[in-house]
Write a protein that holds these residues in place. Structure first.
Motif, short mmCIF file in Angstrom:
data_model
loop_
_atom_site.label_atom_id
_atom_site.label_comp_id
_atom_site.label_asym_id
_atom_site.label_seq_id
_atom_site.Cartn_x
_atom_site.Cartn_y
_atom_site.Cartn_z
N LEU A 55 0.86 -1.18 0.00
CA LEU A 55 0.00 0.00 0.00
C LEU A 55 0.89 1.23 0.00
O LEU A 55 2.02 1.18 0.50
N ARG A 56 0.42 2.29 -0.55
CA ARG A 56 1.13 3.56 -0.54
C ARG A 56 2.61 3.41 -0.93
O ARG A 56 3.49 4.05 -0.35
N GLY A 57 2.89 2.52 -1.86
CA GLY A 57 4.25 2.39 -2.37
C GLY A 57 5.24 1.66 -1.48
O GLY A 57 6.45 1.75 -1.67
N TYR A 58 4.74 0.93 -0.48
CA TYR A 58 5.67 0.12 0.33
C TYR A 58 4.96 -1.16 0.76
O TYR A 58 3.78 -1.34 0.48
N GLU A 59 5.71 -2.03 1.44
CA GLU A 59 5.13 -3.30 1.85
C GLU A 59 5.04 -3.41 3.36
O GLU A 59 5.97 -3.06 4.08
N LEU A 60 3.90 -3.90 3.83
CA LEU A 60 3.64 -4.01 5.27
C LEU A 60 3.13 -5.41 5.59
O LEU A 60 2.24 -5.92 4.91
N CYS A 61 3.72 -6.02 6.62
CA CYS A 61 3.26 -7.34 7.03
C CYS A 61 2.32 -7.20 8.22
O CYS A 61 2.65 -6.51 9.19
N ILE A 62 1.19 -7.84 8.15
CA ILE A 62 0.21 -7.76 9.23
C ILE A 62 -0.28 -9.16 9.56
O ILE A 62 -0.46 -10.00 8.68
N GLY A 63 -0.49 -9.41 10.86
CA GLY A 63 -0.99 -10.71 11.30
C GLY A 63 -2.42 -10.94 10.80
O GLY A 63 -3.19 -10.00 10.65
N LYS A 64 -2.73 -12.20 10.58
CA LYS A 64 -4.04 -12.55 10.02
C LYS A 64 -5.19 -12.13 10.93
O LYS A 64 -6.24 -11.71 10.44
N SER A 65 -4.98 -12.23 12.24
CA SER A 65 -6.09 -11.94 13.14
C SER A 65 -6.52 -10.48 13.01
O SER A 65 -7.70 -10.17 13.13
N ASP A 66 -5.56 -9.58 12.76
CA ASP A 66 -5.93 -8.18 12.58
C ASP A 66 -6.50 -7.93 11.18
O ASP A 66 -7.42 -7.15 11.01
N LEU A 67 -5.94 -8.62 10.20
CA LEU A 67 -6.44 -8.45 8.83
C LEU A 67 -7.91 -8.86 8.71
O LEU A 67 -8.66 -8.30 7.94
N SER A 68 -8.28 -9.86 9.52
CA SER A 68 -9.66 -10.35 9.43
C SER A 68 -10.64 -9.32 9.98
O SER A 68 -11.84 -9.45 9.80
N LYS A 69 -10.12 -8.29 10.65
CA LYS A 69 -11.00 -7.25 11.17
C LYS A 69 -11.04 -6.03 10.25
O LYS A 69 -11.57 -4.99 10.62
N ILE A 70 -10.42 -6.15 9.08
CA ILE A 70 -10.44 -5.02 8.14
C ILE A 70 -11.39 -5.35 6.99
O ILE A 70 -11.21 -6.33 6.27
N GLU A 71 -12.43 -4.51 6.89
CA GLU A 71 -13.46 -4.72 5.86
C GLU A 71 -12.97 -4.08 4.56
O GLU A 71 -12.55 -2.92 4.55
N VAL A 72 -13.01 -4.83 3.45
CA VAL A 72 -12.57 -4.27 2.17
C VAL A 72 -13.56 -4.59 1.04
O VAL A 72 -14.46 -5.42 1.19
N GLU A 73 -13.35 -3.88 -0.07
CA GLU A 73 -14.15 -4.12 -1.27
C GLU A 73 -13.17 -4.54 -2.35
O GLU A 73 -12.23 -3.80 -2.66
N VAL A 74 -13.34 -5.72 -2.91
CA VAL A 74 -12.37 -6.23 -3.88
C VAL A 74 -12.48 -5.44 -5.19
O VAL A 74 -13.57 -5.17 -5.69
N ILE A 75 -11.33 -5.04 -5.73
CA ILE A 75 -11.31 -4.32 -7.00
C ILE A 75 -10.90 -5.26 -8.12
O ILE A 75 -11.46 -5.27 -9.20
N LYS A 76 -9.85 -6.04 -7.85
CA LYS A 76 -9.29 -6.90 -8.89
C LYS A 76 -9.03 -8.29 -8.33
O LYS A 76 -8.52 -8.42 -7.24
#
Lengths: 76, 705
Positions: A55-76
């Protein structure tokens, strides 16, 4: 859709952060995970967790448990 | 004038610091290298410059970020150099938007200018300056370009032209709150920054909060569907996106080397084998291959040197006492340690490569899931690997871990990793007792240490440290080719530090050991070694080591205790003691025919190595643990835990090993032992679960630890 459910190479737009822990939420916001930002799943650690996103031109690693709490809309 | 260097982790801050001051601070390619702030003077000026730990925001999450923030607020630097990684400009400018809210002059140093072109990025420096309202300098810390211009900018007193960042309503609210703050304290600093923090209701700034401000913020909050923390962060990023659109041109260049390498190093199937092979190679190379080739050469050189010194001293007529002090005390003690310098060079080189190439960050990612199961974080691995060089920076590196319990657990487990000072012990014993398998045996100790760390962490996280978290947030840097100049300097500095320690601490200890060995309690010189002071001291406590060595060996006892001063002192002490008990002229073989150590067997050697590996670390590392744990009580518990565990493990190793050696170990015995262990495990597990059952109905079960 939850960010943790995406596959490598998929892109999505962040809709909402459903994270209760204040510190973690703040940390993710500071790292650029704000509403409307486009993220791409880059790599997944060998054991399936954490997940590396671009995101924003860099790479970030995030644990799955936190990612599962982020709501997104798939683009591609 | 005070200058503070502020920037994201891994943005090249330390490289710029070295470049500005000419010093050689530690540089790595994993987030969080600057663990304590470093101070220096900028070349050609008298400005003091401070290198602060990397931060992404002024709201701290970990101890090291707290250090950076505290400095900016309490020490009041005159100028802030905000180093910005030009290749990740969007994220980097987030911190800049916060710094620009302070009443301190900010210079943006746009770093990595040299690789911008390669990446197809063009940044309009002048335009960026205009948009941000502050000075921008393009530099490359690595190639040392643009540095003089940066220094000359520090001298200029350009005032900040503040630009609005948020929407009209929030900007209006900010200026109203600023007015309130100024009317209650006309000298207040950073009022814009404080106002934003008050709107966000950051409890660290509660002392400035008033009913009036709360009321106004509450009214405006109704306009948005989320809290101000999120709104402020989002609007900052919106501002940055606009700035980027106006100043940066991307022409995507295909550069997927890092992705390709990660297909291998983070591959589902081969990532773990590769990790194991790499760590194995580190030890195999340093102890096995390099060690076996240099050990004889170095010991021959030492022998002839000590003979030459001995003869020279005799020829100029020194007394026997002085001759013995120099040859048997100083040269034997210091020489025993210096002989391991070739192995250390390789070890330090390997660690430096792991750090600078970016592989270290992959290891954290690779093992996070495994470590999380045992109550640690993937980030714990960084202290462990740094700790294989020296426990002290390893323990200090635990500050990158956000969760307190995970941090304390990592602090107490880091000394279990065989550090470079333990390498001489491992190399000495495995080289003599396991000969051609020495590389294998030393690598086995490394993996044994990892196994013990995993088991201890699992048990500790179930019994003591229960509040571990589930969060992992860390930047993944790209792979970089190591910079030979820096690696050479890094290895050189560490080797010099080791040699210096041999010339100071080890030298003094060797003299003390020589004295205690040469004299009896009646201060009679040249007594039989059995009547020396050291032997008496050792004999009174050697029973402690009986289960580990299978005999009362006072020499090994006193040597192991000296590991507290520095672990390599164990080897040094053994060399001095054996030198005394040997027939003159038989060389400096520690395990030679008539020495007190000749009764060592492979089993007791392995057990003795294990004891030295896991027992209380050297005083330096104990001091570092005290700083991180913060209390003497905790420290005492940790040191006792480590030493007790070491004793138990060593005892088990010897008891099993010696029976294998004698051929008296039967399969039935092993089965009975396993059965007993299993029963103990079940009892412990049950008692833990019982405690939980009781807690379910307790009203305080949520808040109770």
């Amino acid at each position: 859709m939850k960010l943790s459910k995406l596959k490598v190479g998929q892109e999505a737009k962040v809709i909402k952060l459903n994270i209760k822990e204040k510190e973690t939420r703040r940390h993710l916001l500071d790292m650029g995970l704000t509403r409307g930002v486009v993220v791409k799943i880059k790599k997944i650690a060998p054991m399936g967790d954490p997940i590396d996103i671009e995101l924003r031109g860099y790479e970030l690693c995030i644990g799955k448990s936190d990612l599962s709490k982020i709501e997104v809309e798939v683009i591609k | 004038m005070k200058v503070a260097l502020v920037g994201n982790q891994n943005s090249g801050k330390t490289t710029l610091f070295n470049c500005l001051t000419g010093m050689n601070a530690k540089i790595g390619n994993w987030p969080g290298v600057t663990i304590e702030r470093k101070t220096g003077t900028i070349k050609g000026t008298n400005y003091e410059i401070v290198d602060l730990p990397g931060i992404y925001s002024l709201s701290p999450y970990s101890t090291e970020e707290e250090i950076a923030r505290e400095y900016i607020f309490k020490e009041k630097p005159d100028v802030i150099i905000n180093i910005v990684d030009a290749t990740a400009i969007e994220r980097s400018l987030y911190l800049t938007t916060q710094l620009l809210e302070l009443d301190t002059k900010v210079i943006v140093a746009l770093n990595m200018a040299d690789i911008l072109e390669k990446k197809g990025i063009k940044i309009d420096e002048k335009n960026l300056e205009e948009e941000l309202g502050t000075k921008v300098c393009k530099i490359s810390a690595l190639r040392e370009t643009g540095i003089n211009k940066l220094i000359s900018e520090i001298k200029k007193g350009d005032k900040l032209k503040r630009k609005p960042i948020y929407d009209v309503e929030i900007e209006y609210l900010i200026s109203t709150i600023q007015g309130i703050l100024h009317s209650s304290d006309s000298k207040i600093r950073h009022s814009r920054f404080l106002s934003v923090k008050l709107i966000e209701e950051d409890e660290r700034f509660d002392k400035y909060q008033t009913q009036e401000i709360k009321h106004m913020t509450g009214l405006l909050a109704k306009k948005y569907d989320t809290d101000f923390e999120e709104i402020i962060a989002t609007q900052r990023y919106n501002f940055i996106e606009k700035v980027r659109e106006k100043t940066v041109i991307y022409k995507p260049v295909k550069d997927d080397l890092s992705d390709k390498l990660d297909k291998i190093f983070l591959n589902k199937w081969i990532a773990f084998p590769i990790f194991v092979v790499i760590m194995f190679l580190v030890y195999y190379l340093s102890v096995g291959i390099i060690g076996s080739n240099t050990v004889d050469m170095v010991s021959n050189i030492m022998d002839s040197f000590s003979e030459w010194v001995g003869n020279t001293l005799q020829s100029i007529g020194t007394s026997e006492v002085i001759n013995s002090l120099v040859v048997d005390g100083i040269i034997a003690g210091v020489g025993a340690v210096l002989g391991f310098v070739p192995q250390l060079i390789i070890l330090f080189l390997c660690i430096a490569l792991l750090e600078t190439t970016g592989y270290m960050s992959r290891i954290a990612l690779l093992l996070d899931r495994v470590f999380r199961k045992i109550g640690l974080s993937g980030k714990s691995l960084i202290p462990f690997i740094v700790g294989s060089g020296c426990s002290v920076p390893g323990i200090m590196g635990t500050r990158i871990i956000e969760n307190l319990d995970e941090r304390e657990m990592t602090t107490m487990l880091t000394p279990f990793i065989p550090c470079s000072a333990k390498l001489p012990i491992i190399a000495l014993f495995s080289g003599y007792f396991f000969k051609e398998n020495s590389g294998l045996v030393s690598a086995s100790l490394y993996f044994f240490a990892i196994a013990i760390i995993i088991i201890s962490a699992y048990i500790l996280s179930k019994l003591v440290f229960k509040n571990t978290s589930n969060t992992y947030i860390s930047e993944l840097p790209e792979y970089k080719l190591p910079n030979i100049k820096y690696i050479a300097k890094e290895v050189w500095d560490k080797v010099i530090a080791f040699i210096k320690r041999a010339g100071s601490v080890i030298l003094i200890c060797s003299i003390v050991i020589w004295f205690l060995l040469s004299f009896s309690f009646n201060f009679e010189y040249g007594v039989d070694i059995q009547d020396s002071m050291l032997a008496s001291i050792g004999k009174s406590i050697s029973w402690v080591f009986y289960p580990i060595l299978g005999e009362n060996n006072w020499g090994a006892t006193v040597s192991a205790i000296q590991g507290l001063v520095a672990k390599e002192q164990v080897v040094s002490s053994m060399a001095v003691i054996s030198g005394f008990s040997e027939e003159v002229g038989e060389g400096s073989q520690i395990f030679g025919n008539n020495t007190i150590f000749s009764s060592f067997t492979a089993a007791s050697a392995y057990a003795f190595m294990i004891f030295n590996l896991f027992s209380a670390p050297c005083f330096g590392a104990i001091g570092a643990m005290k700083r991180e744990l913060g209390s003497n009580k905790k420290l005492l518990k940790v040191v006792c835990f480590q030493t007790f565990l070491a004793w138990c493990l060593a005892t088990v190793t010897y008891q099993i090993g010696s029976r294998i050696e004698n051929g008296t170990l039967h399969l039935a015995d092993i089965l009975v032992i396993i059965a007993i262990l299993l029963i103990i495990y079940l009892i412990v597990k049950n008692s833990i679960n019982k405690k939980k059952d009781k807690c379910i109905n307790c009203p305080y079960s949520d808040s109770c630890k």
